[in-house]
Design a protein around this motif. Structure first.
Motif, short mmCIF file in Angstrom:
data_model
loop_
_atom_site.label_atom_id
_atom_site.label_comp_id
_atom_site.label_asym_id
_atom_site.label_seq_id
_atom_site.Cartn_x
_atom_site.Cartn_y
_atom_site.Cartn_z
N UNK A 188 0.81 -1.22 0.00
CA UNK A 188 0.00 0.00 0.00
C UNK A 188 0.84 1.27 0.00
N UNK A 189 2.15 1.14 0.10
CA UNK A 189 3.01 2.33 0.13
C UNK A 189 2.84 3.13 -1.15
N UNK A 190 2.62 4.42 -1.03
CA UNK A 190 2.46 5.28 -2.21
C UNK A 190 3.43 6.46 -2.18
N UNK A 191 4.41 6.42 -1.27
CA UNK A 191 5.41 7.48 -1.18
C UNK A 191 6.80 6.86 -1.01
N UNK A 192 7.78 7.54 -1.54
CA UNK A 192 9.18 7.32 -1.15
C UNK A 192 9.67 8.62 -0.55
N UNK A 193 10.24 8.52 0.65
CA UNK A 193 10.74 9.69 1.37
C UNK A 193 12.25 9.60 1.42
N UNK A 194 12.90 10.55 0.82
CA UNK A 194 14.36 10.61 0.75
C UNK A 194 14.84 11.72 1.67
N UNK A 195 15.63 11.39 2.66
CA UNK A 195 16.18 12.40 3.55
C UNK A 195 17.70 12.33 3.49
N UNK A 196 18.33 13.49 3.51
CA UNK A 196 19.78 13.54 3.40
C UNK A 196 20.28 14.95 3.71
N UNK A 197 21.55 15.05 3.98
CA UNK A 197 22.17 16.33 4.30
C UNK A 197 22.32 17.15 3.03
N UNK A 198 22.62 18.44 3.15
CA UNK A 198 22.88 19.24 1.95
C UNK A 198 24.01 18.65 1.10
N UNK A 199 25.08 18.18 1.76
CA UNK A 199 26.18 17.58 1.02
C UNK A 199 25.72 16.31 0.30
N UNK A 200 24.89 15.52 0.98
CA UNK A 200 24.38 14.31 0.36
C UNK A 200 23.45 14.61 -0.80
N UNK A 201 22.63 15.65 -0.68
CA UNK A 201 21.74 16.03 -1.76
C UNK A 201 22.54 16.43 -3.00
N UNK A 202 23.58 17.23 -2.81
CA UNK A 202 24.41 17.64 -3.95
C UNK A 202 25.09 16.42 -4.57
N UNK A 203 25.58 15.50 -3.75
CA UNK A 203 26.25 14.31 -4.28
C UNK A 203 25.28 13.47 -5.11
N UNK A 204 24.03 13.31 -4.63
CA UNK A 204 23.06 12.52 -5.37
C UNK A 204 22.65 13.24 -6.65
N UNK A 205 22.44 14.55 -6.58
CA UNK A 205 22.07 15.30 -7.78
C UNK A 205 23.18 15.22 -8.82
N UNK A 206 24.43 15.37 -8.41
CA UNK A 206 25.54 15.28 -9.35
C UNK A 206 25.65 13.88 -9.93
N UNK A 207 25.38 12.86 -9.13
CA UNK A 207 25.38 11.49 -9.63
C UNK A 207 24.35 11.31 -10.74
N UNK A 208 23.15 11.85 -10.53
CA UNK A 208 22.11 11.73 -11.56
C UNK A 208 22.49 12.50 -12.81
#
Length: 260
Positions: free
Chosen positions: A187-207
């Motif tokens: 029944x899950x209808x969400x994915x919740x991604x939490x991370x630090x600012x540094x982690x967000x930048x790292x994931x965005x750059x990876x994509x």
């Protein structure tokens, strides 16, 4: 105020042309002013859930087998889709918001919402209060080669993209309060991604790297450190990212995806 990821089209086009030995400085001025709490997007499909089993049978005469399981989920997008998600994440960082969501509108999406929560730095000293959250003025994107396990330790990933404490945390969520109490994964209808600012930048750059024309990797896997190659924080869901032509995404477009 940005409510549609088409607002990033021009910036995405420019990022796609950054040479392998080049760079691009991204500042808040490159993004539209304001970011909506929710933005619709049909260029990303999330599937739920998957289970990876890790077993240890022990000696042949043992009447039991030890089995651990790791829950996961899958991301599917074309290169342009990953680029726009990455830009939306960076826009969130520059916007000053702590969180925002993508409403995933493609018909093959099994998850309706992707929420991203930025874990802002907090003072470690007692009785020391911040007057306002930190503001970020710029991020310089420098292309990197993509490894299958890009957030793992350097020996596996070929280089350090992110510190262990800045790795992402993925969780399933339920928009319906009653379903939340049942915690039924179907029944899950969400994915919740939490991370630090540094982690967000790292994931965005990876994509952004994953979306490059010279990228040779069609699959990215982020696994928890307790049951895989460390790419997330402990207790996180696994996350797998797929491009067309990969093992799990053998169609040319999102319309051709089949249920997991």
């Amino acid at each position: 105020m940005t409510t549609d990821l088409s607002a990033y089209a021009d910036l995405s086009e420019r990022l796609a042309t950054v040479p392998a030995d080049g760079e691009m400085r991204l500042t808040p001025e490159r993004f539209p002013s304001g970011l909506a709490e929710q933005s619709p997007f049909d260029g990303l499909v999330l599937h739920r859930p998957t289970r990876r089993l890790v077993s240890w049978a022990g000696e042949p005469d043992m009447p039991f087998e030890i089995i651990d399981q790791s829950l996961g989920h899958d991301w599917f997008a074309l290169p342009e889709g990953y680029r726009r998600v990455a830009l939306w994440m960076l826009h969130l960082l520059f916007s000053g918001r702590d969180w925002a969501g993508l409403r995933l509108t493609h018909g093959n999406a099994q998850i309706d919402m992707l929420w991203v929560l930025i874990e802002r730095p907090v003072p470690r000293k007692p009785f020391l209060d911040l007057a306002a959250p930190a503001a970020y003025a710029a991020c310089t994107y420098i292309p990197q080669e993509v490894a299958r396990h890009p957030f793992a330790d350097g020996a596996m990933s070929g280089g350090e993209r992110v510190a262990p404490e800045d790795r992402p945390m993925f969780r399933f969520g339920w928009s319906d309060e009653a379903a939340r109490g049942r915690a039924d994964l179907s029944e899950a209808d969400q994915v919740i991604l939490s991370l630090s600012p540094e982690g967000l930048v790292a994931l965005a750059e990876l994509l952004l790297d994953f979306a490059r024309a010279d990228n040779r990797q069609d699959e990215i896997t982020l696994e928890p450190p307790n049951l895989g190659f460390a790419g997330t924080r402990p207790l996180s869901l696994e996350a797998r990212f797929w491009l067309p032509g990969s093992f799990a995404f053998q169609a040319e477009a999102l319309d051709g995806l089949t249920p997991a």
